[in-house]
Motif scaffolding. Structure first.
Motif, PDB file in Angstrom:
ATOM      1  N   GLU A 168       0.842  -1.192   0.000  1.00 39.31           N
ATOM      2  CA  GLU A 168       0.000   0.000   0.000  1.00 39.31           C
ATOM      3  C   GLU A 168       0.882   1.249   0.000  1.00 39.31           C
ATOM      4  N   PRO A 169       0.396   2.323  -0.610  1.00 35.06           N
ATOM      5  CA  PRO A 169      -0.960   2.523  -1.117  1.00 35.06           C
ATOM      6  C   PRO A 169      -1.196   2.027  -2.546  1.00 35.06           C
ATOM      7  N   SER A 170      -0.203   1.369  -3.164  1.00 37.90           N
ATOM      8  CA  SER A 170      -0.352   0.975  -4.571  1.00 37.90           C
ATOM      9  C   SER A 170      -1.591   0.116  -4.806  1.00 37.90           C
ATOM     10  N   GLY A 171      -1.830  -0.839  -3.895  1.00 33.93           N
ATOM     11  CA  GLY A 171      -2.981  -1.725  -4.069  1.00 33.93           C
ATOM     12  C   GLY A 171      -4.290  -0.965  -4.090  1.00 33.93           C
ATOM     13  N   THR A 172      -4.461  -0.035  -3.166  1.00 35.88           N
ATOM     14  CA  THR A 172      -5.692   0.755  -3.124  1.00 35.88           C
ATOM     15  C   THR A 172      -5.791   1.668  -4.334  1.00 35.88           C
ATOM     16  N   LEU A 173      -4.675   2.231  -4.767  1.00 41.38           N
ATOM     17  CA  LEU A 173      -4.697   3.102  -5.952  1.00 41.38           C
ATOM     18  C   LEU A 173      -5.165   2.334  -7.179  1.00 41.38           C
ATOM     19  N   ARG A 174      -4.698   1.120  -7.335  1.00 42.31           N
ATOM     20  CA  ARG A 174      -5.126   0.304  -8.483  1.00 42.31           C
ATOM     21  C   ARG A 174      -6.610  -0.016  -8.390  1.00 42.31           C
ATOM     22  N   SER A 175      -7.089  -0.271  -7.190  1.00 41.85           N
ATOM     23  CA  SER A 175      -8.514  -0.548  -7.000  1.00 41.85           C
ATOM     24  C   SER A 175      -9.357   0.680  -7.340  1.00 41.85           C
ATOM     25  N   LEU A 176      -8.905   1.859  -6.907  1.00 45.42           N
ATOM     26  CA  LEU A 176      -9.622   3.093  -7.228  1.00 45.42           C
ATOM     27  C   LEU A 176      -9.630   3.344  -8.733  1.00 45.42           C
ATOM     28  N   ALA A 177      -8.516   3.015  -9.390  1.00 39.59           N
ATOM     29  CA  ALA A 177      -8.460   3.184 -10.840  1.00 39.59           C
ATOM     30  C   ALA A 177      -9.457   2.260 -11.537  1.00 39.59           C
ATOM     31  N   ARG A 178      -9.542   1.013 -11.075  1.00 40.74           N
ATOM     32  CA  ARG A 178     -10.517   0.087 -11.667  1.00 40.74           C
ATOM     33  C   ARG A 178     -11.939   0.616 -11.498  1.00 40.74           C
ATOM     34  N   ASP A 179     -12.245   1.123 -10.319  1.00 39.98           N
ATOM     35  CA  ASP A 179     -13.584   1.665 -10.075  1.00 39.98           C
ATOM     36  C   ASP A 179     -13.890   2.832 -11.000  1.00 39.98           C
ATOM     37  N   ALA A 180     -12.849   3.585 -11.358  1.00 37.91           N
ATOM     38  CA  ALA A 180     -13.023   4.741 -12.232  1.00 37.91           C
ATOM     39  C   ALA A 180     -12.888   4.370 -13.713  1.00 37.91           C
ATOM     40  N   HIS A 181     -12.720   3.070 -13.981  1.00 37.13           N
ATOM     41  CA  HIS A 181     -12.533   2.580 -15.358  1.00 37.13           C
ATOM     42  C   HIS A 181     -11.309   3.214 -16.021  1.00 37.13           C
ATOM     43  N   VAL A 182     -10.263   3.347 -15.208  1.00 35.01           N
ATOM     44  CA  VAL A 182      -8.990   3.890 -15.686  1.00 35.01           C
ATOM     45  C   VAL A 182      -7.958   2.764 -15.661  1.00 35.01           C
ATOM     46  N   SER A 183      -7.251   2.582 -16.748  1.00 30.33           N
ATOM     47  CA  SER A 183      -6.233   1.538 -16.800  1.00 30.33           C
ATOM     48  C   SER A 183      -5.046   1.921 -15.922  1.00 30.33           C
ATOM     49  N   SER A 184      -4.417   0.930 -15.324  1.00 34.47           N
ATOM     50  CA  SER A 184      -3.232   1.193 -14.513  1.00 34.47           C
ATOM     51  C   SER A 184      -2.101   0.299 -14.991  1.00 34.47           C
ATOM     52  N   ARG A 185      -0.895   0.798 -14.875  1.00 31.22           N
ATOM     53  CA  ARG A 185       0.273   0.015 -15.271  1.00 31.22           C
ATOM     54  C   ARG A 185       1.493   0.533 -14.530  1.00 31.22           C
ATOM     55  N   PHE A 186       2.485  -0.344 -14.406  1.00 32.11           N
ATOM     56  CA  PHE A 186       3.757   0.062 -13.836  1.00 32.11           C
ATOM     57  C   PHE A 186       4.561   0.797 -14.910  1.00 32.11           C
ATOM     58  N   VAL A 187       5.284   1.812 -14.493  1.00 32.79           N
ATOM     59  CA  VAL A 187       6.121   2.553 -15.436  1.00 32.79           C
ATOM     60  C   VAL A 187       7.038   1.603 -16.190  1.00 32.79           C
ATOM     61  N   ALA A 188       7.530   0.586 -15.500  1.00 26.53           N
ATOM     62  CA  ALA A 188       8.368  -0.437 -16.130  1.00 26.53           C
ATOM     63  C   ALA A 188       8.302  -1.695 -15.276  1.00 26.53           C
ATOM     64  N   ASP A 189       8.530  -2.831 -15.915  1.00 25.69           N
ATOM     65  CA  ASP A 189       8.535  -4.121 -15.224  1.00 25.69           C
ATOM     66  C   ASP A 189       9.771  -4.871 -15.703  1.00 25.69           C
ATOM     67  N   TYR A 190      10.774  -4.966 -14.831  1.00 24.16           N
ATOM     68  CA  TYR A 190      12.059  -5.529 -15.215  1.00 24.16           C
ATOM     69  C   TYR A 190      12.178  -6.998 -14.796  1.00 24.16           C
ATOM     70  N   GLU A 191      12.997  -7.726 -15.517  1.00 23.26           N
ATOM     71  CA  GLU A 191      13.264  -9.116 -15.165  1.00 23.26           C
ATOM     72  C   GLU A 191      14.199  -9.176 -13.962  1.00 23.26           C
ATOM     73  N   ALA A 192      13.789  -9.894 -12.936  1.00 24.06           N
ATOM     74  CA  ALA A 192      14.585  -9.963 -11.714  1.00 24.06           C
ATOM     75  C   ALA A 192      15.670 -11.035 -11.766  1.00 24.06           C
ATOM     76  N   ILE A 193      15.468 -12.063 -12.594  1.00 23.21           N
ATOM     77  CA  ILE A 193      16.398 -13.200 -12.596  1.00 23.21           C
ATOM     78  C   ILE A 193      17.848 -12.779 -12.861  1.00 23.21           C
ATOM     79  N   PRO A 194      18.139 -11.959 -13.883  1.00 26.22           N
ATOM     80  CA  PRO A 194      19.537 -11.574 -14.116  1.00 26.22           C
ATOM     81  C   PRO A 194      20.180 -10.896 -12.909  1.00 26.22           C
ATOM     82  N   MET A 195      19.397 -10.119 -12.165  1.00 22.28           N
ATOM     83  CA  MET A 195      19.949  -9.460 -10.983  1.00 22.28           C
ATOM     84  C   MET A 195      20.248 -10.465  -9.887  1.00 22.28           C
ATOM     85  N   LEU A 196      19.322 -11.387  -9.659  1.00 29.54           N
ATOM     86  CA  LEU A 196      19.521 -12.377  -8.600  1.00 29.54           C
ATOM     87  C   LEU A 196      20.758 -13.227  -8.853  1.00 29.54           C
TER      88      LEU A 196
END
Length: 315
Positions: A168-196
Motif C-alpha cells: 500500500e498505497p499501490s494496491g488501493t490506488l489500483r482498485s480506485l483506478a478500476r472503479d473509475a474505469h482507468v487503466s493502470s500500469r507500472f512505469v516499467a517491469d524488469y526481469e529480476a532473474i539476471p539481478m539475482l
C-alpha cells in the motif's frame, strides 16, 4: 501468476541514523509551497503542458494495514484520466523462479551447511539475531539464504509483525483506478532473474553492508513509519518530511553493477513516463515516492528546470 520481488527502483537513497529522518536535502523549491485549505488526503502536484496534464501523487511506504485515509482527492484526480502510472518494479515469473531454483540455486543459497548468521561479524550477528527473536522469526527461514536475501526476508517478516505493508498505497490506488474505469500500469517491469544471479559475486563486505542497511531500515521504520503514515493520510507535508525515511538497503545493493544500472534505468524510465504523458492531450495520474518527488534534484526540480509549471497542492 507472477511473484513480485521486493526491489525498490526509485531515486538513490541516503544514509542516516535510525533516530533521525534520513532525508536532509529536500528541494528548496518546496520550502516556498504554501499548502492552503484542501480536502484532507494525500498531497498531489499538477504539471501542465499545453492541453496535457499529469497529476503527481506523492506516496510513502510502508503503511499500516487498514490505514483509513480520505480517497476523495484521488478519485477526483482519476476521473477522466487516461491512465494511472505506478513506480517501476522488478518481478519474476513463477516458472522462471522454479528454473532458477533448479539450475542456479547458488544465486539464492549459501554453499553447503553455511548459515547466514555464521557469515556475519559478531556485532552484526547479534543485531540480526536480536531482531529475528524480537519478531519471533524461525531461524530456518533465513539460515541458508545469501545475506541480502536473508535480510530482505527478515525485513518482510518484521513489517508483517508490525502490521505494516509495502503493498500500500499501490494496491488501493489500483482498485480506485478500476472503479473509475482507468487503466493502470507500472512505469516499467524488469526481469529480476539476471539481478539475482549476480548475488554470489557480491563481496563479503558488501553482504555485511546490506544486512546492516536492512536492520537500520527496520529501526527507522519502528521510529518513524506510524507518524509518517498519519501525516501522509492527511496531507501534512511538514509531518511527512519530519518522518520520511528512504531505504538504506537500496544503496547497498548498488555496489553490484547490474543493480546500479537498473536503478538508473528506473530513474530514466520514470522521467520518460512523465514526458510521455505530457506529450499526449488529456490527463494522467502518476504515483511517485515522496523522496523521488521532492528531494533536491528530484522530479519536481527537474520538471521546473525544463520550464514546466508545477501547481502545488491547494493552489
Amino acid at each position: 501468476m507472477r511473484r513480485v520481488l521486493t526491489v525498490a527502483l526509485l531515486f538513490l537513497a541516503l544514509g542516516a541514523r535510525a533516530d533521525e529522518p534520513p532525508v536532509q536535502d529536500w528541494s528548496k523549491s518546496i520550502e516556498t509551497v504554501v499548502v492552503t485549505a484542501h480536502q484532507p488526503g494525500p498531497l498531489m502536484w499538477r504539471v501542465k503542458k499545453g492541453d496535457s496534464e499529469i497529476v503527481l501523487l506523492g506516496m510513502v511506504e510502508p503503511l499500516p494495514k487498514g490505514l483509513d485515509w480520505n480517497k476523495g482527492g484521488v478519485r477526483a484526480a482519476l476521473k477522466g484520466s487516461r491512465a494511472l502510472l505506478l513506480p517501476p518494479r522488478a518481478s519474476a515469473g513463477l516458472f522462471d523462479m522454479l528454473w532458477l531454483l533448479a539450475w542456479n540455486s547458488d544465486a539464492l543459497y549459501l554453499p553447503g551447511k553455511t548459515t547466514v548468521e555464521s557469515t556475519l561479524p559478531p556485532d552484526l550477528r547479534a543485531r540480526f539475531t536480536a531482531m529475528r527473536e524480537k519478531i519471533h522469526g524461525d531461524a530456518d527461514r533465513y539460515s541458508n539464504l545469501r545475506p541480502p536475501l536473508a535480510a530482505l526476508r527478515l525485513e518482510g517478516d518484521f513489517l508483517k509483525a508490525r502490521a505494516l505493508t509495502a503493498d500500500e498505497p499501490s494496491g488501493t490506488l489500483r482498485s480506485l483506478a478500476r472503479d473509475a474505469h482507468v487503466s493502470s500500469r507500472f512505469v516499467a517491469d524488469y526481469e529480476a532473474i539476471p539481478m539475482l544471479k549476480q548475488l554470489p559475486k557480491m563481496a563479503q563486505s558488501a553482504n555485511e553492508v546490506c544486512v546492516k542497511a536492512a536492520l537500520d531500515d527496520m529501526d527507522a521504520v519502528s521510529a518513524h513509519a506510524p507518524a509518517m503514515a498519519q501525516a501522509w493520510a492527511v496531507g501534512d507535508l511538514d509531518g511527512i518530511k519530519a518522518n520520511y525515511s528512504e531505504q538504506r538497503f537500496e544503496s547497498c545493493i548498488q555496489s553490484t553493477p547490474s543493480f546500479a544500472a537498473l536503478f538508473q534505468r528506473a530513474v530514466n524510465d520514470s522521467i520518460a513516463a512523465v514526458n510521455g504523458a505530457l506529450a499526449k492531450p488529456g490527463k494522467s495520474v502518476m504515483a511517485v515516492s515522496v523522496g523521488a518527488l521532492l528531494k533536491r534534484g528530484g522530479l519536481l526540480d527537474r520538471l521546473e528546470a525544463e520550464g514546466l509549471t508545477v501547481e502545488a497542492p491547494g493552489t
